[in-house]
Design an enzyme around this catalytic site. Structure first.
Site, short mmCIF file in Angstrom:
data_model
loop_
_atom_site.label_atom_id
_atom_site.label_comp_id
_atom_site.label_asym_id
_atom_site.label_seq_id
_atom_site.Cartn_x
_atom_site.Cartn_y
_atom_site.Cartn_z
N GLU A 289 0.88 -1.17 0.00
CA GLU A 289 0.00 0.00 0.00
C GLU A 289 0.92 1.22 0.00
O GLU A 289 1.61 1.48 0.99
CB GLU A 289 -0.91 -0.03 1.23
CG GLU A 289 -1.87 -1.21 1.15
CD GLU A 289 -2.72 -1.42 2.38
OE1 GLU A 289 -2.55 -0.68 3.37
OE2 GLU A 289 -3.54 -2.34 2.36
N CYS B 78 -2.55 8.93 3.24
CA CYS B 78 -2.23 8.51 1.87
C CYS B 78 -3.39 8.77 0.93
O CYS B 78 -3.21 8.98 -0.26
CB CYS B 78 -1.88 7.03 1.86
SG CYS B 78 -3.20 6.01 2.53
P1 NAD Z 1 8.49 5.14 4.34
O1 NAD Z 1 8.43 4.36 3.07
O2 NAD Z 1 9.57 6.15 4.49
O3 NAD Z 1 8.65 4.17 5.59
C1 NAD Z 1 7.72 3.16 5.86
C2 NAD Z 1 8.39 2.05 6.65
O4 NAD Z 1 9.37 1.42 5.84
C3 NAD Z 1 9.12 2.54 7.90
O5 NAD Z 1 8.91 1.60 8.92
C4 NAD Z 1 10.58 2.54 7.46
O6 NAD Z 1 11.50 2.39 8.51
C5 NAD Z 1 10.60 1.34 6.54
N1 NAD Z 1 11.67 1.32 5.52
C6 NAD Z 1 12.24 2.39 4.91
N2 NAD Z 1 13.17 1.95 4.00
C7 NAD Z 1 13.14 0.60 4.05
C8 NAD Z 1 13.87 -0.42 3.35
N3 NAD Z 1 14.78 -0.15 2.42
N4 NAD Z 1 13.60 -1.73 3.66
C9 NAD Z 1 12.67 -2.03 4.60
N5 NAD Z 1 11.98 -1.11 5.29
C10 NAD Z 1 12.20 0.19 5.00
O7 NAD Z 1 7.05 5.78 4.52
P2 NAD Z 1 6.57 6.78 5.68
O8 NAD Z 1 7.23 8.10 5.44
O9 NAD Z 1 6.69 6.10 6.97
O10 NAD Z 1 5.01 6.91 5.35
C11 NAD Z 1 4.48 7.83 4.45
C12 NAD Z 1 4.19 7.16 3.11
O11 NAD Z 1 3.31 6.06 3.31
C13 NAD Z 1 3.49 8.06 2.12
O12 NAD Z 1 4.04 7.87 0.84
C14 NAD Z 1 2.05 7.56 2.13
O13 NAD Z 1 1.30 7.81 0.98
C15 NAD Z 1 2.26 6.10 2.35
N6 NAD Z 1 1.06 5.47 2.90
C16 NAD Z 1 0.30 4.68 2.08
C17 NAD Z 1 -0.87 4.11 2.57
C18 NAD Z 1 -1.75 3.27 1.68
O14 NAD Z 1 -2.63 2.60 2.21
N7 NAD Z 1 -1.55 3.26 0.38
C19 NAD Z 1 -1.25 4.32 3.89
C20 NAD Z 1 -0.45 5.13 4.69
C21 NAD Z 1 0.71 5.70 4.19
#
Ligand code: NAD
Length: 486
Positions: free
Chosen positions: A254, A288
């Protein structure tokens, strides 16, 4: 200040390396928690515990027994409601009413809903004819995927995490959760709930840390993790997909969005203004499904812009438990810097700033928090970065349109395809539009409203797969085929 440890095999444990990181309050930048950063040894231990539970007590339970335990989890979350609200408010700084009425109740519901789904799921069965006349019975069965890695974002931490943990456990899997480094507290608290309810040790594990070269990446690289479900940025999803390709592990994603809100002149004007206001500014724009691109039919364009401006200027910034406030900060200074860089870019790209564009004046220690003003722009070209890229802040660009075809093309002209909200009183048009916009979910005269049994997910670069109701079974179980000669 809270001390938060990893939760592995039912115990809270510090990382062997002794490494810790700080969580700062979005309200005033004070350090509020010290968190143990899991390394490879902790991820190994969590995978071992999860595998052990799968092959042990948890794997031996009947569906009914699992369902009863998950009802217990939902009830215990409800019993400890205030603790969850407080933990989530501390991490995100968002108003108490949003936590109390939306995010925490949804967290409890996620366990109940998927317990009900799994209780009622049927499998297919066929009586086959065979040349010898005896026939055969061919049926399918669903089995858990195994150990599931659950990697979560910070914007609605508890709701989004349980949206994955609920169905994963209902289907009989075990999980290793990696909450965002910005919102570790509710995932940690859920460990206490699991122990209180008697969920076998190793079923629910939490490792804290960051993404690259930290707990997140270590989960995705671990050969003992059978599948990975992730919510977060599209760029991060691409990195996780690469890691998951080793061993051909399944993923459910997501991801980001740059969602369009479309308002026709025949819409209920006040309802549309309220709806677009919520979709652009709820949770300080950190949703999101939020609307950062608004398209308004030309005859009502100016009036709509003014009405939204009035509402945006009426927000009251303050602490989550301040009854006179209704608006929180962004999650961190780092995220605030990113959002403010887009505020500057909008001006460079030629936007008219209708309202906002900066930082509100906050009293005392709150001046150190990650506050930004709700911001509205007009006048940008369709290829401006601010119109094309996900900002994830309290802001939107409003542009006039003249026809249904034009606005469909505008809405679809983006790499993302998560959601759309359409405001009109012409039902035939609403249904026509719903079939044409390239998104996972379309709201008509509504936003952020969904029966949890329906599929949720994004089109294009907004995701892979659908979760929700029986759709979650596609990811959290594997279907096996059994053919018995009679
Ligand atoms: P992010 O991608 O920066 O981080 C999300 C998670 O991934 C964190 O726990 C982070 O530590 C981890 N992570 C980062 N790099 C990684 C890697 N290389 N390998 C494994 N894990 C890794 O996202 P964020 O800033 O926490 O959240 C905001 C984003 O989430 C926005 O883009 C938003 O649109 C999206 N989002 C989407 C939905 C949906 O349902 N589509 C819902 C909520 C948020």
């Amino acid at each position: 200040m809270r001390k938060i440890e990893n939760f592995i095999a039912g115990e809270y444990v510090a990382a062997a390396s002794g490494k810790r990181f700080d969580k700062r309050s979005p309200l005033d930048n004070r350090v509020i928690a010290s968190i143990s950063e899991a390394g490879r040894p902790e991820v190994d231990a969590a995978v071992k515990a999860a595998r052990g539970a799968l092959n042990g007590e948890w794997g031996g339970l009947s569906t009914d027994q699992r369902v009863e335990l998950l009802y217990g989890v939902a009830n215990e979350i409800t019993r400890r409601f205030d603790d969850f609200v407080e933990a989530e408010m501390a991490d995100t700084g968002q108003p108490a009413h949003v936590q109390k009425h939306v995010f925490i109740p949804r967290g409890a519901a996620n366990f109940k809903v998927f317990a009900d789904v799994i209780k009622n799921v049927a499998s297919e069965s066929f009586q086959m004819a065979t040349p010898d006349g005896r026939g055969a019975l061919n049926y399918s069965m669903r089995v858990p995927k195994g150990v599931v890695g659950v990697i979560c974002p910070w914007n609605a931490p508890f709701m989004l995490m349980t949206w994955k943990v609920g169905p994963a456990l209902a289907c009989g899997n075990t999980v290793i959760v990696k909450p965002s480094e910005e919102s570790p507290q509710t995932a940690a608290l859920l460990g206490e709930v699991m122990n209180a309810v008697g969920i076998p040790k190793g079923v629910y594990n939490v490792v804290h840390g960051f993404g690259p070269d930290s707990a997140g990446e270590f989960i995705t690289q671990h050969p003992g993790v059978n599948a990975i479900t992730f919510t977060g940025e599209t760029r991060t999803g691409a990195a996780i997909m690469k890691a998951a390709s080793e061993g051909m592990r399944d993923v459910s994603f997501e991801l980001g969005g740059k969602n369009a809100g479309i308002v026709f002149a025949d819409a209920d004007f006040d309802a549309a203004v309220d709806g677009i206001f919520r979709s652009a500014f709820l949770n300080s724009g950190q949703v999101c499904l939020g609307t950062e691109r608004v398209y308004v039919e030309r005859p009502i364009f100016e009036r709509f812009v003014q009405a939204l401006k009035v509402k945006a200027e009426a927000v009251k910034f303050g602490r989550p438990d301040d009854h006179n406030a209704n608006y929180g900060p962004l999650i961190s200074q780092e995220h605030r810097d990113k959002v403010l860089s887009y505020y500057r870019k909008a001006v460079e790209e030629g936007a008219t700033v209708v309202t906002g564009g900066g930082v509100p004046e906050m009293p005392g220690e709150l001046a150190e928090g990650s506050w930004v003003q709700p911001t509205i722009w007009t006048g940008l070209s369709d290829d401006a970065a601010v119109v094309r890229e996900e900002i994830f802040g309290p802001c939107c660009h409003i542009r006039p349109f003249d026809s249904e075809n034009e606005v469909v093309a505008l809405a679809n002209d983006n790499v993302y395809g998560l959601s759309t909200t359409i405001w009109t009183n012409d039902l035939a048009r609403a249904h026509r539009m719903a079939a044409r916009v390239e998104v996972g979910i379309t709201w008509i005269n509504s936003w952020f409203l969904r029966d949890l049994r329906t599929p949720f997910g994004g089109s294009k670069q907004s995701g892979i797969g659908r979760e929700g109701g029986v759709h979650s079974l596609e990811f959290y179980t594997e279907t096996r085929n059994v053919c018995v000669k009679l």
